[in-house]
Design an enzyme around this catalytic site. Structure first.
Site, mmCIF file in Angstrom:
data_model
loop_
_atom_site.group_PDB
_atom_site.id
_atom_site.type_symbol
_atom_site.label_atom_id
_atom_site.label_comp_id
_atom_site.label_asym_id
_atom_site.label_seq_id
_atom_site.Cartn_x
_atom_site.Cartn_y
_atom_site.Cartn_z
ATOM 1 N N HIS A 64 0.835 -1.204 -0.104
ATOM 2 C CA HIS A 64 -0.146 0.131 -0.223
ATOM 3 C C HIS A 64 0.857 1.353 -0.031
ATOM 4 O O HIS A 64 1.909 1.186 0.686
ATOM 5 C CB HIS A 64 -0.744 0.106 1.325
ATOM 6 C CG HIS A 64 -2.133 0.878 1.289
ATOM 7 N ND1 HIS A 64 -2.025 2.444 1.061
ATOM 8 C CD2 HIS A 64 -3.342 0.667 1.270
ATOM 9 C CE1 HIS A 64 -3.236 2.734 1.233
ATOM 10 N NE2 HIS A 64 -4.086 1.798 1.338
ATOM 11 N N GLY A 108 0.490 -5.062 1.664
ATOM 12 C CA GLY A 108 -0.910 -5.553 1.083
ATOM 13 C C GLY A 108 -0.691 -5.956 -0.326
ATOM 14 O O GLY A 108 -1.239 -6.697 -0.921
ATOM 15 N N TYR A 138 -5.469 -4.840 10.082
ATOM 16 C CA TYR A 138 -5.449 -5.448 8.901
ATOM 17 C C TYR A 138 -7.091 -5.778 8.913
ATOM 18 O O TYR A 138 -7.575 -6.239 9.982
ATOM 19 C CB TYR A 138 -4.844 -6.758 8.681
ATOM 20 C CG TYR A 138 -4.474 -6.737 7.334
ATOM 21 C CD1 TYR A 138 -3.841 -5.916 6.408
ATOM 22 C CD2 TYR A 138 -4.832 -7.861 6.384
ATOM 23 C CE1 TYR A 138 -3.435 -5.806 5.192
ATOM 24 C CE2 TYR A 138 -4.572 -8.092 5.108
ATOM 25 C CZ TYR A 138 -3.663 -7.128 4.515
ATOM 26 O OH TYR A 138 -3.485 -7.080 3.119
HETATM 27 C C1 LCV Z 1 4.880 4.622 -0.376
HETATM 28 C C2 LCV Z 1 7.036 3.761 -0.586
HETATM 29 C C3 LCV Z 1 6.553 2.609 -0.142
HETATM 30 C C4 LCV Z 1 5.399 2.530 0.423
HETATM 31 N N1 LCV Z 1 4.609 3.561 0.084
HETATM 32 O O1 LCV Z 1 14.146 1.746 -1.078
HETATM 33 O O2 LCV Z 1 0.091 -4.503 4.930
HETATM 34 S S1 LCV Z 1 -0.330 -3.183 5.565
HETATM 35 O O3 LCV Z 1 -1.391 -3.023 6.419
HETATM 36 O O4 LCV Z 1 0.770 -2.828 6.522
HETATM 37 C C5 LCV Z 1 -0.399 -2.096 4.477
HETATM 38 C C6 LCV Z 1 -1.137 -0.645 5.046
HETATM 39 C C7 LCV Z 1 0.406 -1.966 3.558
HETATM 40 O O5 LCV Z 1 0.771 -2.454 2.600
HETATM 41 O O6 LCV Z 1 1.668 -0.936 4.153
HETATM 42 C C8 LCV Z 1 2.851 -0.876 3.318
HETATM 43 C C9 LCV Z 1 3.699 -1.834 3.922
HETATM 44 N N2 LCV Z 1 4.830 -2.027 3.119
HETATM 45 C C10 LCV Z 1 6.035 -1.902 3.675
HETATM 46 O O7 LCV Z 1 6.229 -1.791 5.007
HETATM 47 C C11 LCV Z 1 7.295 -1.594 2.978
HETATM 48 C C12 LCV Z 1 7.972 -0.267 3.231
HETATM 49 N N3 LCV Z 1 9.100 -0.076 2.371
HETATM 50 C C13 LCV Z 1 10.415 -0.640 2.542
HETATM 51 O O8 LCV Z 1 10.478 -1.237 3.578
HETATM 52 C C14 LCV Z 1 11.611 -0.191 1.728
HETATM 53 O O9 LCV Z 1 10.983 0.724 0.601
HETATM 54 C C15 LCV Z 1 11.529 -1.411 0.894
HETATM 55 C C16 LCV Z 1 12.387 -2.623 1.616
HETATM 56 C C17 LCV Z 1 10.628 -2.131 0.253
HETATM 57 C C18 LCV Z 1 12.837 -1.067 -0.256
HETATM 58 O O10 LCV Z 1 13.798 -0.505 0.088
HETATM 59 P P1 LCV Z 1 14.875 0.465 -0.496
HETATM 60 O O11 LCV Z 1 15.953 0.993 0.284
HETATM 61 O O12 LCV Z 1 15.151 -0.449 -1.695
HETATM 62 P P2 LCV Z 1 13.455 2.792 -0.144
HETATM 63 O O13 LCV Z 1 12.967 2.546 0.980
HETATM 64 O O14 LCV Z 1 14.794 4.009 -0.361
HETATM 65 O O15 LCV Z 1 12.352 3.336 -0.959
HETATM 66 C C19 LCV Z 1 12.502 4.241 -2.185
HETATM 67 C C20 LCV Z 1 11.084 5.056 -2.435
HETATM 68 O O16 LCV Z 1 10.042 4.306 -2.593
HETATM 69 C C21 LCV Z 1 9.117 4.866 -1.459
HETATM 70 C C22 LCV Z 1 10.071 5.527 -0.576
HETATM 71 O O17 LCV Z 1 9.457 6.205 0.433
HETATM 72 C C23 LCV Z 1 11.135 6.188 -1.231
HETATM 73 O O18 LCV Z 1 10.569 7.190 -1.725
HETATM 74 P P3 LCV Z 1 11.800 8.452 -1.811
HETATM 75 O O19 LCV Z 1 12.912 8.153 -2.633
HETATM 76 O O20 LCV Z 1 10.831 9.759 -2.270
HETATM 77 O O21 LCV Z 1 12.275 8.595 -0.373
HETATM 78 N N4 LCV Z 1 8.395 3.740 -0.903
HETATM 79 C C24 LCV Z 1 8.926 2.622 -0.407
HETATM 80 N N5 LCV Z 1 7.768 1.821 -0.121
HETATM 81 N N6 LCV Z 1 5.045 1.404 0.916
HETATM 82 N N7 LCV Z 1 6.126 4.778 -0.841
#
Ligand code: LCV
Length: 259
Positions: A64, A108, A138
Site C-alpha cells: 500500500h 498489501g 488488517y
Molecule cells: C509509499 C514507498 C513505499 C510504500 N509507500 O527503497 O499491509 S499493511 O496493512 O501494512 C498495508 C497498509 C501496507 O501495505 O502498508 C505498506 C507496507 N509496506 C512496507 O512496510 C514496505 C515499506 N518500504 C520498505 O520497507 C522499503 O522501501 C523497501 C524494503 C520495500 C525497499 O527499500 P529500498 O531501500 O530499496 P527505499 O526505502 O529507499 O524506497 C524508495 C522510495 O520508495 C518509497 C520510499 O518512500 C522512497 O521514496 P523517496 O525516494 O521519495 O524517499 N516507498 C517505498 N515503499 N509502501 N512509498
C-alpha cells in the site's frame, strides 16, 4: 506517466508493475491502471493474465502507498479503498491470474499476490505482511484472503513478526505453486498461461468464481462483525497508528506507545 505496462500475447494479457522508483507501491493511480487494464482484457477475450514487475526487479511491490493511508480516524482498509478494489478485481476477473513474483513483496502487495490464482516465484522472492510495523489493523476480508492461503500458525508468525517469508518456505507451505530461476520463470509462466488458454474459458471462469465464493463462505454474525470492527477502530484511532505512519515518513524505526 504509466505506472504499469500492458501487453497481449495470443490469449494472454500481461500487466507489468512499472514504478520502480517508488518500489511499485500500490498507489491509487497504479491500482486504477491495473483495474483499467483488467477491464480492457475482458473485451479482448483474454483467457489468462500474468501480473508481474519488471524482470530482475529487487522489490516486486512495497505494498500500500503509505503516503495515501488516512492520517487519523478513518479505516485505512475500507471497502472502497484502492487496495481492497485491487484485491477484488483480481479475485473476480473471469480468467486465471498468474502472479510472476521476483524480488520482495510487502504488506498489501502480499495479499494482492495471494489474490492471484497461481503464484510462481524466483528463489530470491520473499513475502512480508507488515501491518504490525505500521500500527495498521488488517481488515476482515484481507485476513480471510490470508487464512485461505496460509496455515494459521504461519499467518500469525507473518503478521506478528512482519518478517519476510522466503520463497522456499512459501513453496513448502503451498502458498506458491513453483519456484523457477530468473532465466526460466517467464517462459514457464507463459507456457502455463498458454495451456490454460487452450481450455474452456466458460468452465474455468465458473470454477474460479465458485472456488472464490466457497472459500469466502464463512458465517460472520452482525455481532461478530461489529466486535471485530470495534477492535480495529481502537487501533486505527490509536497513537500506535499515528506513530507507524510518522516513522515511515521520517524514515526511522517506530517507537509504539501501545495506546
Ligand atoms: C509509499 C514507498 C513505499 C510504500 N509507500 O527503497 O499491509 S499493511 O496493512 O501494512 C498495508 C497498509 C501496507 O501495505 O502498508 C505498506 C507496507 N509496506 C512496507 O512496510 C514496505 C515499506 N518500504 C520498505 O520497507 C522499503 O522501501 C523497501 C524494503 C520495500 C525497499 O527499500 P529500498 O531501500 O530499496 P527505499 O526505502 O529507499 O524506497 C524508495 C522510495 O520508495 C518509497 C520510499 O518512500 C522512497 O521514496 P523517496 O525516494 O521519495 O524517499 N516507498 C517505498 N515503499 N509502501 N512509498
Amino acid at each position: 506517466m504509466a505506472f504499469i505496462l500492458t501487453e497481449k500475447r495470443d490469449s494472454t494479457g500481461i500487466i507489468t508493475l512499472n514504478h520502480a522508483e517508488k518500489r511499485n507501491a500500490l498507489s491509487e493511480t497504479l491500482i486504477e491502471e491495473i483495474t483499467a487494464a483488467l477491464e480492457g482484457f475482458r473485451a479482448l477475450d483474454i483467457r489468462a493474465v500474468v501480473l508481474r514487475a519488471q524482470p530482475g526487479i529487487k522489490v516486486w511491490s512495497a505494498g500500500h502507498d503509505v503516503n495515501e493511508l488516512p492520517v487519523r480516524g478513518r479505516d485505512p482498509l475500507g471497502w472502497n479503498d484502492p487496495l481492497r478494489i485491487l484485491i477484488r478485481s483480481l479475485q473476480e476477473f473471469p480468467a486465471p491470474v498468474i502472479g510472476l513474483i521476483e524480488g520482495s513483496v510487502w504488506g498489501g502487495a502480499c495479499e494482492a499476490a495471494m489474490a492471484c490464482d497461481i503464484l510462481i516465484a524466483t528463489p530470491e522472492a520473499t513475502f512480508a505482511i507488515t501491518p504490525a510495523k505500521l500500527g495498521v489493523p488488517y481488515n476482515l476480508g484481507g485476513l480471510m484472503t490470508l487464512i485461505n492461503m496460509i496455515p494459521l500458525p504461519i499467518v500469525k508468525e507473518m503478521l506478528f513478526t512482519a518478517q519476510p517469508l522466503p520463497a522456499e518456505q512459501a513453496l513448502n507451505l503451498g502458498i506458491i505453486n513453483y519456484i523457477k530461476p530468473n532465466d526460466e520463470i517467464e517462459s514457464f509462466v507463459l507456457d502455463m498461461a498458454q495451456r490454460i488458454s487452450g481450455n474452456s474459458p466458460l468452465s474455468i471462469s465458473s470454477m474460479k468464481d465458485s472456488l472464490r465464493l466457497l472459500s469466502s463462505a464463512h458465517a460472520v454474525t452482525p455481532d461478530l462483525f461489529e466486535k471485530i470492527q470495534g477492535m480495529r477502530r481502537i487501533v486505527y484511532d490509536s497513537e500506535d497508528y499515528q506513530e507507524g505512519i510518522r516513522a515511515f515518513r521520517e524514515k526511522r524505526m517506530p517507537k509504539f506507545p501501545g495506546k
